[in-house]
Design an enzyme around this catalytic site. Structure first.
Site, PDB file in Angstrom:
ATOM      1  N   CYS A  34      -2.510   8.768   2.705  1.00 34.98           N
ATOM      2  CA  CYS A  34      -2.261   8.289   1.346  1.00 34.98           C
ATOM      3  C   CYS A  34      -3.448   8.594   0.448  1.00 34.98           C
ATOM      4  CB  CYS A  34      -1.938   6.798   1.347  1.00 34.98           C
ATOM      5  SG  CYS A  34      -3.149   5.775   2.179  1.00 34.98           S
TER       6      CYS A  34
ATOM      7  N   GLU B  26       0.871  -1.177   0.000  1.00 30.66           N
ATOM      8  CA  GLU B  26       0.000   0.000   0.000  1.00 30.66           C
ATOM      9  C   GLU B  26       0.903   1.221   0.000  1.00 30.66           C
ATOM     10  OE1 GLU B  26      -3.052  -0.102  -0.466  1.00 30.66           O
ATOM     11  OE2 GLU B  26      -3.798  -2.039   0.221  1.00 30.66           O
TER      12      GLU B  26
END
Length: 487
Positions: free
Chosen positions: A284, A250
């Protein structure tokens, strides 16, 4: 109360003693708030490998009982753990509470999942044969988490890995070691109530890059789930692949929102503010590019500048604060290199790095617009046609999250189609930030391709096995092959 005093009080509540070579500094005032001991990666990997031999054979619903107990411990400790998240990561209390709630939610999800690890029954072309697909535990899972979500990302992985039959080793960010220690105190309580879990089932290994690299390279680790920068993913991915291990990455995001002429602008403004300014731009999934139709840009952009100018930047413990500090001086310097004189420092708490979210109107999508700067910077681009807007959104290396604001059904469906957003997450009339645990979380391209949390993300933590059972008295071969011995 100073962050150091408050952290000491919370750690005492969890029964965690401060001490060791790795120091934690609060971004609120830059002062040290505690210390932890650096772990032994080789020992952790060995203990996890031994624990796997026992845990893999425990029925999945029984595995889910441990996760249920952990969820109960998290419920009871939600507020103090959230306060510690705020002290160590700098996010506001509401976001800290939300992060712990994510942990509780994924525990609930995983408990249900422990009775739903389904395989398939497959039609065989051969008479009196049955084919089926099974999913088996994979092995020890390493979770590498980042500072911006210091506890939730571990829970996303750990809850699923546990019910799938795997031990978990946690290497947290060296910037947020205290929250990890507090979580492990709750883990020990849950393990005590559970009874009979093998030693080494859930471990915490504190340390810097060298500790992480040793765990990544250890062949006893079956899956490395890493959250961090694209640079981190480029380093971790090949190292694990070289030993034929698995990775779940990720990585970075450069997320966009398209605002169409038909959009509800009041709704869009609220989404933009949270998505761009929440967590001081250090998610993110933070909104970094606003692609707005030229017919409404002159109406929307001034309103956003006003909102950004009025948002309360300050001590994240204060109830009216919406934007806390950047994690450290390095993050502040990175923002300054990108926006230059547009950076506006806020005099909040001495020693912390507080900045006001910045809006940069870009004439073209190039240079720094193509890169992820972990800070509250919102680039504004204008478009004429939806095809142009979608092309702008997709013309970056990252592919995590995206959104569109429109009341036109055709525009919404085009955005969600195969010819639309190329991101792992695509939303309509909500921002790109703030995912729920029920859906698989992750992205494409330089975001790494991994999926965590809900949906069928559990399969990443298991190995697939295809079985064929012959319950007849003949041995027909597949594809009609004849392989008979001559009489």
């Amino acid at each position: 109360m100073s962050p150091a005093d408050e952290a000491a009080s919370i750690l005492k509540h969890f029964g965690v003693q401060s001490g060791g070579d790795l120091a934690s500094f609060s971004p609120i005032d830059g002062n040290e708030i505690g210390r932890v001991r650096i772990g032994d990666p080789a020992r952790a990997a060995e203990e996890a490998a031994q624990a796997f031999l026992q845990w893999r054979s425990v029925p999945a619903p029984r595995l889910g009982e441990l996760v249920r107990l952990l969820g109960e411990e998290l419920r009871a400790a939600k507020e103090p753990l959230a306060r510690l998240v705020t002290l160590e990561s700098g996010k506001i209390v509401q976001e800290g509470l939300g992060e712990v709630q994510e942990m509780i939610d994924i525990c609930d999800f995983a408990v249900g999942l422990s009775r739903q690890l389904y395989g398939l029954t497959i039609a065989s072309e051969r008479p009196n044969h049955r084919m089926m697909e099974q999913w088996h535990p994979l092995g020890p899972v390493l979770v590498i988490s980042a500072f911006n979500f210091p506890v939730a990302v571990w829970a996303w992985n750990a809850a699923l890995a546990l019910v799938c039959g795997n031990p978990v080793v946690w290497k947290p960010s060296e910037k947020t070691p205290l929250t990890a220690e507090a979580v492990m105190a709750l883990v020990r309580r849950a393990l005590s109530k559970y009874g009979g879990a093998p030693d080494g089932l859930l471990q915490l290994v504190q340390g810097g890059r060298d500790v992480g690299e040793a765990l990544v390279d250890d062949a006893r680790i079956a899956l490395v789930s890493g959250t961090g920068s694209t640079a981190m993913g480029r380093a971790v991915g090949p190292r694990v692949a070289q030993r034929f291990g698995r990775v779940l990455l990720e990585l970075g995001g450069n997320n966009a929102m398209i605002v169409c002429p038909s959009a509800d602008l009041t709704l869009a403004e609220r989404a933009i503010l949270f998505s761009a300014a929440g967590t001081a731009g250090q998610r993110c999934t933070t909104l970094r590019r606003l692609i707005v139709h030229e017919s409404i840009a002159d109406q929307l952009v001034p309103r956003l500048k006003q909102l950004f100018a009025n948002v309360k930047v300050g001590d994240p413990r204060e109830p009216d604060t919406l934007v806390g500090p950047l994690i450290d001086e390095g993050a502040c310097d990175a923002m300054g290199r990108v926006v230059g004189d547009l950076i506006e420092r806020v005099d909040a708490v001495p020693g912390g790095f507080y900045v006001r979210p910045a809006i940069v109107e870009a004439k073209a999508q190039e240079g720094t617009v193509l890169k992820e700067t972990f800070a509250p910077i919102l680039y504004v681009l204008r478009y004429r046609t939806l095809d142009e807007a979608i092309a702008l959104q997709n013309e970056v290396p990252q592919g995590l999250s995206s959104s569109i604001f429109t009341t036109d059904l055709r525009e919404a469906e085009q955005f969600l189609s195969a010819a639309g957003s190329d991101c792992g997450i695509a939303n309509v009339n909500i921002g790109p930030s703030g995912a729920e645990i029920g859906g698989a979380f992750g992205g494409e391209k330089e975001t790494g391709g991994g999926r965590e949390s809900g949906s069928d993300a559990w399969r990443a933590y298991m190995r697939r096995q295809t079985n064929t059972i012959n319950f007849g008295t003949d041995l027909p071969l597949a594809q009609g092959i004849r392989f008979d011995v001559a009489p």
